[in-house]
Design a protein around this motif. Structure first.
Motif, mmCIF file in Angstrom:
data_model
loop_
_atom_site.group_PDB
_atom_site.id
_atom_site.type_symbol
_atom_site.label_atom_id
_atom_site.label_comp_id
_atom_site.label_asym_id
_atom_site.label_seq_id
_atom_site.Cartn_x
_atom_site.Cartn_y
_atom_site.Cartn_z
ATOM 1 N N VAL A 235 65.870 32.445 4.139
ATOM 2 C CA VAL A 235 64.486 32.282 4.581
ATOM 3 C C VAL A 235 64.323 31.013 5.395
ATOM 4 O O VAL A 235 63.675 31.005 6.454
ATOM 5 C CB VAL A 235 63.536 32.283 3.364
ATOM 6 N N VAL A 236 64.916 29.926 4.918
ATOM 7 C CA VAL A 236 64.792 28.637 5.605
ATOM 8 C C VAL A 236 65.386 28.710 7.008
ATOM 9 O O VAL A 236 64.840 28.147 7.964
ATOM 10 C CB VAL A 236 65.464 27.532 4.760
ATOM 11 N N ASP A 237 66.506 29.416 7.165
ATOM 12 C CA ASP A 237 67.120 29.550 8.489
ATOM 13 C C ASP A 237 66.152 30.198 9.477
ATOM 14 O O ASP A 237 66.127 29.835 10.660
ATOM 15 C CB ASP A 237 68.400 30.391 8.395
ATOM 16 N N ILE A 238 65.370 31.152 9.003
ATOM 17 C CA ILE A 238 64.393 31.824 9.871
ATOM 18 C C ILE A 238 63.165 30.946 10.088
ATOM 19 O O ILE A 238 62.705 30.756 11.222
ATOM 20 C CB ILE A 238 63.990 33.177 9.277
ATOM 21 N N ALA A 239 62.640 30.397 9.009
ATOM 22 C CA ALA A 239 61.422 29.577 9.109
ATOM 23 C C ALA A 239 61.633 28.365 9.999
ATOM 24 O O ALA A 239 60.710 27.954 10.734
ATOM 25 C CB ALA A 239 60.983 29.140 7.717
ATOM 26 N N ASN A 240 62.815 27.784 9.964
ATOM 27 C CA ASN A 240 63.076 26.572 10.750
ATOM 28 C C ASN A 240 62.988 26.800 12.249
ATOM 29 O O ASN A 240 62.820 25.847 13.017
ATOM 30 C CB ASN A 240 64.449 25.991 10.391
ATOM 31 N N GLN A 241 63.084 28.059 12.679
ATOM 32 C CA GLN A 241 62.923 28.370 14.100
ATOM 33 C C GLN A 241 61.488 28.109 14.566
ATOM 34 O O GLN A 241 61.245 27.999 15.773
ATOM 35 C CB GLN A 241 63.295 29.831 14.360
ATOM 36 N N PHE A 242 60.571 28.006 13.617
ATOM 37 C CA PHE A 242 59.152 27.810 13.948
ATOM 38 C C PHE A 242 58.626 26.464 13.439
ATOM 39 O O PHE A 242 57.413 26.291 13.299
ATOM 40 C CB PHE A 242 58.328 28.959 13.365
ATOM 41 N N LEU A 243 59.535 25.533 13.179
ATOM 42 C CA LEU A 243 59.149 24.202 12.726
ATOM 43 C C LEU A 243 59.753 23.143 13.644
ATOM 44 O O LEU A 243 60.897 23.268 14.084
ATOM 45 C CB LEU A 243 59.612 23.968 11.279
ATOM 46 N N ARG A 244 58.984 22.093 13.901
ATOM 47 C CA ARG A 244 59.451 21.007 14.763
ATOM 48 C C ARG A 244 60.507 20.173 14.053
ATOM 49 O O ARG A 244 60.607 20.186 12.822
ATOM 50 C CB ARG A 244 58.280 20.118 15.184
ATOM 51 N N GLU A 245 61.258 19.416 14.844
ATOM 52 C CA GLU A 245 62.210 18.464 14.267
ATOM 53 C C GLU A 245 61.435 17.497 13.366
ATOM 54 O O GLU A 245 60.356 17.034 13.717
ATOM 55 C CB GLU A 245 62.930 17.693 15.371
ATOM 56 N N GLY A 246 61.991 17.206 12.220
ATOM 57 C CA GLY A 246 61.298 16.372 11.245
ATOM 58 C C GLY A 246 60.517 17.173 10.233
ATOM 59 O O GLY A 246 60.111 16.647 9.202
ATOM 60 N N SER A 247 60.318 18.470 10.534
ATOM 61 C CA SER A 247 59.629 19.357 9.602
ATOM 62 C C SER A 247 60.518 20.514 9.152
ATOM 63 O O SER A 247 60.073 21.365 8.386
ATOM 64 C CB SER A 247 58.352 19.928 10.242
ATOM 65 N N LYS A 248 61.732 20.553 9.641
ATOM 66 C CA LYS A 248 62.620 21.650 9.247
ATOM 67 C C LYS A 248 63.001 21.529 7.783
ATOM 68 O O LYS A 248 63.152 20.420 7.258
ATOM 69 C CB LYS A 248 63.855 21.670 10.156
ATOM 70 N N LEU A 249 63.150 22.665 7.134
ATOM 71 C CA LEU A 249 63.287 22.721 5.683
ATOM 72 C C LEU A 249 64.741 22.740 5.224
ATOM 73 O O LEU A 249 65.624 23.203 5.939
ATOM 74 C CB LEU A 249 62.584 23.967 5.143
ATOM 75 N N ARG A 250 64.931 22.248 4.006
ATOM 76 C CA ARG A 250 66.201 22.363 3.324
ATOM 77 C C ARG A 250 65.910 22.834 1.906
ATOM 78 O O ARG A 250 65.071 22.255 1.208
ATOM 79 C CB ARG A 250 66.935 21.016 3.296
ATOM 80 N N ALA A 251 66.593 23.893 1.463
ATOM 81 C CA ALA A 251 66.351 24.439 0.129
ATOM 82 C C ALA A 251 67.670 24.651 -0.601
ATOM 83 O O ALA A 251 67.799 25.569 -1.413
ATOM 84 C CB ALA A 251 65.566 25.745 0.226
ATOM 85 N N SER A 252 68.634 23.805 -0.323
ATOM 86 C CA SER A 252 69.972 23.973 -0.881
ATOM 87 C C SER A 252 70.003 23.813 -2.397
ATOM 88 O O SER A 252 70.925 24.296 -3.054
ATOM 89 C CB SER A 252 70.944 22.970 -0.241
ATOM 90 N N SER A 253 69.010 23.146 -2.965
ATOM 91 C CA SER A 253 68.974 22.962 -4.417
ATOM 92 C C SER A 253 68.433 24.175 -5.156
ATOM 93 O O SER A 253 68.475 24.235 -6.385
ATOM 94 C CB SER A 253 68.148 21.726 -4.790
ATOM 95 N N LEU A 254 67.910 25.141 -4.410
ATOM 96 C CA LEU A 254 67.350 26.338 -5.039
ATOM 97 C C LEU A 254 68.366 27.462 -5.134
ATOM 98 O O LEU A 254 68.351 28.236 -6.078
ATOM 99 C CB LEU A 254 66.121 26.831 -4.262
ATOM 100 N N GLY A 255 69.202 27.603 -4.141
ATOM 101 C CA GLY A 255 70.174 28.690 -4.145
ATOM 102 C C GLY A 255 70.307 29.330 -2.802
ATOM 103 O O GLY A 255 69.582 29.056 -1.884
#
Length: 255
Positions: A235-255
């Motif tokens: 999900v994060v890989d897709i969502a990050n396409q619509f977020l500016r630098e500095g707002s891109k997500l990381r969810a590696s602690s979730l799975g």
């Protein structure tokens, strides 16, 4: 400030009412009010963390899942805000069904974002910062561009909730997430019907069950018949396409 923990409110969403079929407008009003009631109980808790960072880590555990959901709701709310300011929406006839759908969806996504913004600090969590979207790839003057983007956002939200529920340990959070994802699924169905009538059940969103043969016994075949899910990393890989630098997500602690 003293925060009260989330508590179930059976009066706000009676179980029997959730089982009854509703007209579209009644459903949208009902679900908006239900989530808003819970949000009001948490009002006044504004602890946003606006420290800049290269990526925004949603965290781990239940709070991580809630921040993950909050991030996606922020993105959806920002998208519909942009839709309502665009030429496609402004060209819709006042009172038209299409305009009412977009109005309702914009209201819902803002309610969802506001809910998580209040609920996370109210339950002892640290809130992620406000995210900055990047919608340059979407033409807000084009019906086709807007509705296809809306479809993709709603489908992503449903798949995200479906995939993240397993990481929640608090049964109340799981129950609330289940209620929100049911709203998101109805959003997805409405948008898909605007694009092409009766296409809300599609193979990309539902793992369609196919009998092995015309004479198969009940249950014999492929596919689960359930909505598809995505992992947080997908999900994060897709969502990050619509977020500016500095707002891109990381969810590696979730799975």
């Amino acid at each position: 400030m003293n925060h009260q923990p989330l508590t179930p409110n059976p009066q706000a969403e009676p179980a029997d009412a959730l089982q009854r079929p509703m007209q579209r407008r009644s459903f949208l009003r009902y679900t908006s009010a239900a989530v808003a009631v819970t949000s009001l109980a948490l009002a006044g808790c504004d602890d946003d963390n606006n420290d800049p960072a290269e990526t925004v880590d949603v965290g781990s555990g239940d709070v991580g899942v809630l921040n993950y959901a909050y991030a996606l709701e922020q993105l959806e709310a920002a998208f519909y805000t942009a839709v309502l300011g665009g030429n496609y929406y402004k060209g819709l006839a006042a009172g038209s069904a299409e305009k009412q759908v977009l109005d309702d969806l914009a209201l819902h996504e803002q309610i969802h974002a506001d809910f998580f913004r209040k609920a996370i600090p109210a339950n002892g969590g640290t809130l992620i910062k406000n995210l900055e979207p990047d919608f340059n790839s979407i033409d807000f003057s084009s019906r086709d561009s807007v509705l296809k983007a809306a479809r993709d956002f709603e489908d992503l939200g449903v798949a995200a909730y479906n995939g993240a529920g397993r990481y929640l340990t608090n049964p109340l959070f799981l129950s609330l997430a289940g209620k929100i994802v049911s709203v998101e699924a109805r959003h997805a169905a409405l948008i898909r019907d605007l694009l092409a009538y009766n296409t809300f059940v599609a193979p990309e969103v539902v793992d369609l069950f196919t009998p092995t043969s015309a004479t198969s016994a009940p249950g014999e075949g492929t596919g689960t018949g359930l909505e598809r899910s995505k992992t947080p990393s997908q999900v994060v890989d897709i969502a990050n396409q619509f977020l500016r630098e500095g707002s891109k997500l990381r969810a590696s602690s979730l799975g």
